[in-house]
Design a protein around this motif. Structure first.
Motif, PDB file in Angstrom:
ATOM      1  N   ILE A  53      32.352  20.010  89.259  1.00 38.78           N
ATOM      2  CA  ILE A  53      33.660  19.827  89.227  1.00 38.78           C
ATOM      3  C   ILE A  53      34.352  19.120  87.846  1.00 38.78           C
ATOM      4  CG2 ILE A  53      35.835  18.777  90.445  1.00 38.78           C
ATOM      5  CD1 ILE A  53      34.276  19.321  92.993  1.00 38.78           C
ATOM      6  N   LYS A  54      35.042  19.641  87.165  1.00 31.43           N
ATOM      7  CA  LYS A  54      35.626  18.657  86.164  1.00 31.43           C
ATOM      8  C   LYS A  54      36.515  17.551  86.461  1.00 31.43           C
ATOM      9  CE  LYS A  54      38.423  18.998  81.850  1.00 31.43           C
ATOM     10  NZ  LYS A  54      39.519  19.937  80.879  1.00 31.43           N
ATOM     11  N   LEU A  55      36.027  16.596  86.408  1.00 25.50           N
ATOM     12  CA  LEU A  55      36.839  15.177  86.794  1.00 25.50           C
ATOM     13  C   LEU A  55      37.085  14.774  85.460  1.00 25.50           C
ATOM     14  CD1 LEU A  55      34.144  14.030  89.264  1.00 25.50           C
ATOM     15  CD2 LEU A  55      36.262  15.016  89.723  1.00 25.50           C
ATOM     16  N   VAL A  56      38.572  14.308  85.583  1.00 29.69           N
ATOM     17  CA  VAL A  56      39.025  13.307  84.400  1.00 29.69           C
ATOM     18  C   VAL A  56      39.790  12.256  84.912  1.00 29.69           C
ATOM     19  CG1 VAL A  56      39.589  15.673  83.583  1.00 29.69           C
ATOM     20  CG2 VAL A  56      41.364  14.771  84.804  1.00 29.69           C
ATOM     21  N   ASN A  57      40.003  11.609  83.738  1.00 28.38           N
ATOM     22  CA  ASN A  57      40.618   9.981  84.067  1.00 28.38           C
ATOM     23  C   ASN A  57      41.771   9.897  82.677  1.00 28.38           C
ATOM     24  OD1 ASN A  57      41.268   7.722  85.305  1.00 28.38           O
ATOM     25  ND2 ASN A  57      39.483   6.626  84.587  1.00 28.38           N
ATOM     26  N   PRO A  58      42.820  10.671  82.458  1.00 29.72           N
ATOM     27  CA  PRO A  58      43.533  10.406  81.162  1.00 29.72           C
ATOM     28  C   PRO A  58      44.588   9.162  81.699  1.00 29.72           C
ATOM     29  CG  PRO A  58      44.594  12.121  82.639  1.00 29.72           C
ATOM     30  CD  PRO A  58      43.167  11.639  83.383  1.00 29.72           C
ATOM     31  N   PRO A  59      44.915   8.568  80.785  1.00 30.73           N
ATOM     32  CA  PRO A  59      45.865   7.450  80.593  1.00 30.73           C
ATOM     33  C   PRO A  59      47.068   7.718  81.548  1.00 30.73           C
ATOM     34  CG  PRO A  59      45.158   7.688  78.538  1.00 30.73           C
ATOM     35  CD  PRO A  59      44.985   8.875  79.263  1.00 30.73           C
ATOM     36  N   LEU A  60      47.371   7.041  82.724  1.00 30.65           N
ATOM     37  CA  LEU A  60      48.347   7.378  83.711  1.00 30.65           C
ATOM     38  C   LEU A  60      49.741   7.516  83.149  1.00 30.65           C
ATOM     39  CD1 LEU A  60      47.275   4.807  86.656  1.00 30.65           C
ATOM     40  CD2 LEU A  60      46.618   7.317  86.093  1.00 30.65           C
ATOM     41  N   GLU A  61      49.987   6.758  81.985  1.00 31.82           N
ATOM     42  CA  GLU A  61      51.381   6.723  81.318  1.00 31.82           C
ATOM     43  C   GLU A  61      51.376   8.299  80.655  1.00 31.82           C
ATOM     44  OE1 GLU A  61      48.860   4.771  80.718  1.00 31.82           O
ATOM     45  OE2 GLU A  61      48.688   4.404  78.515  1.00 31.82           O
ATOM     46  N   ASP A  62      50.490   8.907  80.609  1.00 29.46           N
ATOM     47  CA  ASP A  62      50.703  10.191  79.879  1.00 29.46           C
ATOM     48  C   ASP A  62      50.636  11.425  81.110  1.00 29.46           C
ATOM     49  OD1 ASP A  62      50.103   8.959  77.290  1.00 29.46           O
ATOM     50  OD2 ASP A  62      48.030   9.671  77.086  1.00 29.46           O
ATOM     51  N   LEU A  63      50.828  10.936  82.331  1.00 29.44           N
ATOM     52  CA  LEU A  63      51.073  11.949  83.253  1.00 29.44           C
ATOM     53  C   LEU A  63      52.126  12.078  83.552  1.00 29.44           C
ATOM     54  CD1 LEU A  63      47.831  11.338  85.476  1.00 29.44           C
ATOM     55  CD2 LEU A  63      47.994  13.103  83.880  1.00 29.44           C
ATOM     56  N   VAL A  64      52.697  13.415  84.143  1.00 26.16           N
ATOM     57  CA  VAL A  64      54.085  13.919  84.446  1.00 26.16           C
ATOM     58  C   VAL A  64      53.635  14.958  85.844  1.00 26.16           C
ATOM     59  CG1 VAL A  64      55.153  13.677  82.367  1.00 26.16           C
ATOM     60  CG2 VAL A  64      54.293  15.727  83.055  1.00 26.16           C
ATOM     61  N   LYS A  65      54.746  14.721  86.755  1.00 27.07           N
ATOM     62  CA  LYS A  65      54.392  15.612  87.993  1.00 27.07           C
ATOM     63  C   LYS A  65      55.318  16.764  87.881  1.00 27.07           C
ATOM     64  CE  LYS A  65      54.277  13.751  92.045  1.00 27.07           C
ATOM     65  NZ  LYS A  65      54.639  12.998  93.333  1.00 27.07           N
ATOM     66  N   GLY A  66      54.867  17.973  88.195  1.00 24.57           N
ATOM     67  CA  GLY A  66      55.661  19.378  88.143  1.00 24.57           C
ATOM     68  C   GLY A  66      56.274  19.566  89.599  1.00 24.57           C
ATOM     69  N   LYS A  67      56.944  20.491  89.724  1.00 24.60           N
ATOM     70  CA  LYS A  67      57.506  20.744  90.825  1.00 24.60           C
ATOM     71  C   LYS A  67      56.687  21.253  91.959  1.00 24.60           C
ATOM     72  CE  LYS A  67      62.025  22.017  88.724  1.00 24.60           C
ATOM     73  NZ  LYS A  67      63.051  23.096  88.646  1.00 24.60           N
ATOM     74  N   ASP A  68      55.465  21.489  91.641  1.00 26.26           N
ATOM     75  CA  ASP A  68      54.399  21.915  92.536  1.00 26.26           C
ATOM     76  C   ASP A  68      53.565  20.798  92.932  1.00 26.26           C
ATOM     77  OD1 ASP A  68      53.102  21.107  90.097  1.00 26.26           O
ATOM     78  OD2 ASP A  68      52.402  23.173  89.698  1.00 26.26           O
ATOM     79  N   GLY A  69      54.070  19.669  92.403  1.00 29.58           N
ATOM     80  CA  GLY A  69      53.351  18.304  93.007  1.00 29.58           C
ATOM     81  C   GLY A  69      52.010  18.218  92.142  1.00 29.58           C
ATOM     82  N   LEU A  70      51.656  18.830  91.216  1.00 31.13           N
ATOM     83  CA  LEU A  70      50.450  18.697  90.543  1.00 31.13           C
ATOM     84  C   LEU A  70      50.903  17.943  89.198  1.00 31.13           C
ATOM     85  CD1 LEU A  70      48.875  22.224  90.596  1.00 31.13           C
ATOM     86  CD2 LEU A  70      48.199  19.948  91.843  1.00 31.13           C
ATOM     87  N   LEU A  71      49.712  17.080  88.743  1.00 24.86           N
ATOM     88  CA  LEU A  71      49.959  16.158  87.502  1.00 24.86           C
ATOM     89  C   LEU A  71      49.472  16.958  86.472  1.00 24.86           C
ATOM     90  CD1 LEU A  71      48.692  12.912  89.401  1.00 24.86           C
ATOM     91  CD2 LEU A  71      51.099  13.362  88.768  1.00 24.86           C
ATOM     92  N   ARG A  72      50.158  16.713  85.075  1.00 21.98           N
ATOM     93  CA  ARG A  72      49.981  17.386  83.891  1.00 21.98           C
ATOM     94  C   ARG A  72      50.060  16.223  82.754  1.00 21.98           C
ATOM     95  NH1 ARG A  72      52.439  21.033  87.079  1.00 21.98           N
ATOM     96  NH2 ARG A  72      51.747  23.212  87.134  1.00 21.98           N
ATOM     97  N   LEU A  73      49.492  16.550  81.644  1.00 20.53           N
ATOM     98  CA  LEU A  73      49.586  15.631  80.499  1.00 20.53           C
ATOM     99  C   LEU A  73      51.125  16.057  79.995  1.00 20.53           C
ATOM    100  CD1 LEU A  73      46.056  15.687  78.637  1.00 20.53           C
ATOM    101  CD2 LEU A  73      47.170  13.935  80.142  1.00 20.53           C
ATOM    102  N   ARG A  74      51.788  15.018  79.157  1.00 19.47           N
ATOM    103  CA  ARG A  74      53.166  15.418  78.820  1.00 19.47           C
ATOM    104  C   ARG A  74      52.938  16.655  77.886  1.00 19.47           C
ATOM    105  NH1 ARG A  74      56.528  11.514  80.388  1.00 19.47           N
ATOM    106  NH2 ARG A  74      55.524   9.555  81.110  1.00 19.47           N
ATOM    107  N   ASP A  75      52.011  16.854  77.197  1.00 17.46           N
ATOM    108  CA  ASP A  75      51.940  17.673  75.964  1.00 17.46           C
ATOM    109  C   ASP A  75      51.198  19.036  76.572  1.00 17.46           C
ATOM    110  OD1 ASP A  75      49.238  16.898  75.945  1.00 17.46           O
ATOM    111  OD2 ASP A  75      49.035  16.469  74.125  1.00 17.46           O
ATOM    112  N   ASN A  76      50.855  19.164  77.881  1.00 21.80           N
ATOM    113  CA  ASN A  76      50.497  20.195  78.606  1.00 21.80           C
ATOM    114  C   ASN A  76      49.009  20.520  77.811  1.00 21.80           C
ATOM    115  OD1 ASN A  76      51.230  21.757  80.669  1.00 21.80           O
ATOM    116  ND2 ASN A  76      52.051  23.610  79.454  1.00 21.80           N
TER     117      ASN A  76
END
Length: 247
Positions: free
Chosen positions: A162-185
């Motif tokens: 499984i791909k496990l990641v740990n990006p900076p939390l301040e770079d994450l945004v939540k979409g309408k589907d409830g999933l988190l994404r990086l601001r620059d996608n």
């Protein structure tokens, strides 16, 4: 008088929006790995000729509450909770990559590993698809090990990870589907330090009691703002009646 009406109207409007955010959080109090949305009010002055004395209320999103939820034991082999910080990478319907803490994994048609919400889990080389097996084990580092059908225990083989990641939390945004994404996608790089706990699930970080109390508080605020608007209307009628008497 119009200032009082404007402030009350603006406050009521934003209270309704805040109530919607709180209701959404409360509705996901039992969603595995859910992260609550946060919002706040702020007052802003209007600009322009004749408007400096006017102030309106604006709600503003303050981001996502990344406080970890409670980790509960389920005993199910494909349930995984993430230790401390980190996320599971999934593929979105548009082919992009998003992240979640929901570890209620499933094996769907074709052996594709998905989350409980149906999003395919990403591995080292795209979506993870497991062949039929006598036994499947999931390691703390996200590695799937399987025993092929009709084989002895010596035939245990690593299938994918499984791909496990740990990006900076301040770079994450939540979409309408409830999933988190990086601001620059873009896609976050894998992080080998993220660890899983098999047989456990992380619950939502929404506190149902606090959300219920907030809902009651917002309802009272809304009622107060409606009363202010009604008081403004009554004052306006009284002033108009007084002017007619003087005329």
């Amino acid at each position: 008088m119009d200032r009082m009406l404007y402030i009350a109207m603006s406050g009521a409007k934003q209270t309704m929006r805040s109530q919607a955010v709180n209701a959404h959080n409360l509705a996901n109090a039992n969603t595995a790995g859910f992260r609550a949305d946060m919002e706040a009010f702020s007052g802003k002055a209007l600009s322009g000729s004749g408007w400096p004395t006017r102030t309106y209320t604006s709600d503003r999103s303050t981001g996502i509450d990344f406080t970890p939820g409670a980790v509960v034991s389920t005993g199910r082999e494909l349930d995984v909770a993430i230790e401390d910080y980190g996320f599971i990478a999934v593929q979105t319907p548009d082919g992009g990559e998003a992240y979640t803490r929901a570890g209620d994994l499933r094996i769907a048609s074709g052996g594709v590993v998905t989350t409980g919400a149906g999003y395919p889990v990403k591995g080292n080389n795209g979506i993870i698809a497991l062949p039929p097996a006598e036994k499947i084990e999931l390691g703390a580092d996200g590695t799937f090990t399987m025993l092929p059908l009709g084989q002895s225990s010596a035939a245990l083989a690593v299938v994918d990870r499984i791909k496990l990641v740990n990006p900076p939390l301040e770079d994450l945004v939540k979409g309408k589907d409830g999933l988190l994404r990086l601001r620059d996608n873009s896609a976050a790089p894998p992080d080998a330090n993220v660890r899983l706990v098999s047989g456990h699930l992380e619950s939502s970080n929404v506190n149902s009691v606090d959300s219920m109390i907030k809902m009651i508080s917002l309802s009272r605020q809304f009622e107060m703002q409606i009363k202010m608007m009604k008081t403004t209307e009554d004052n306006d009628k009284a002033s108009a009646a007084l002017l007619r008497l003087q005329g």
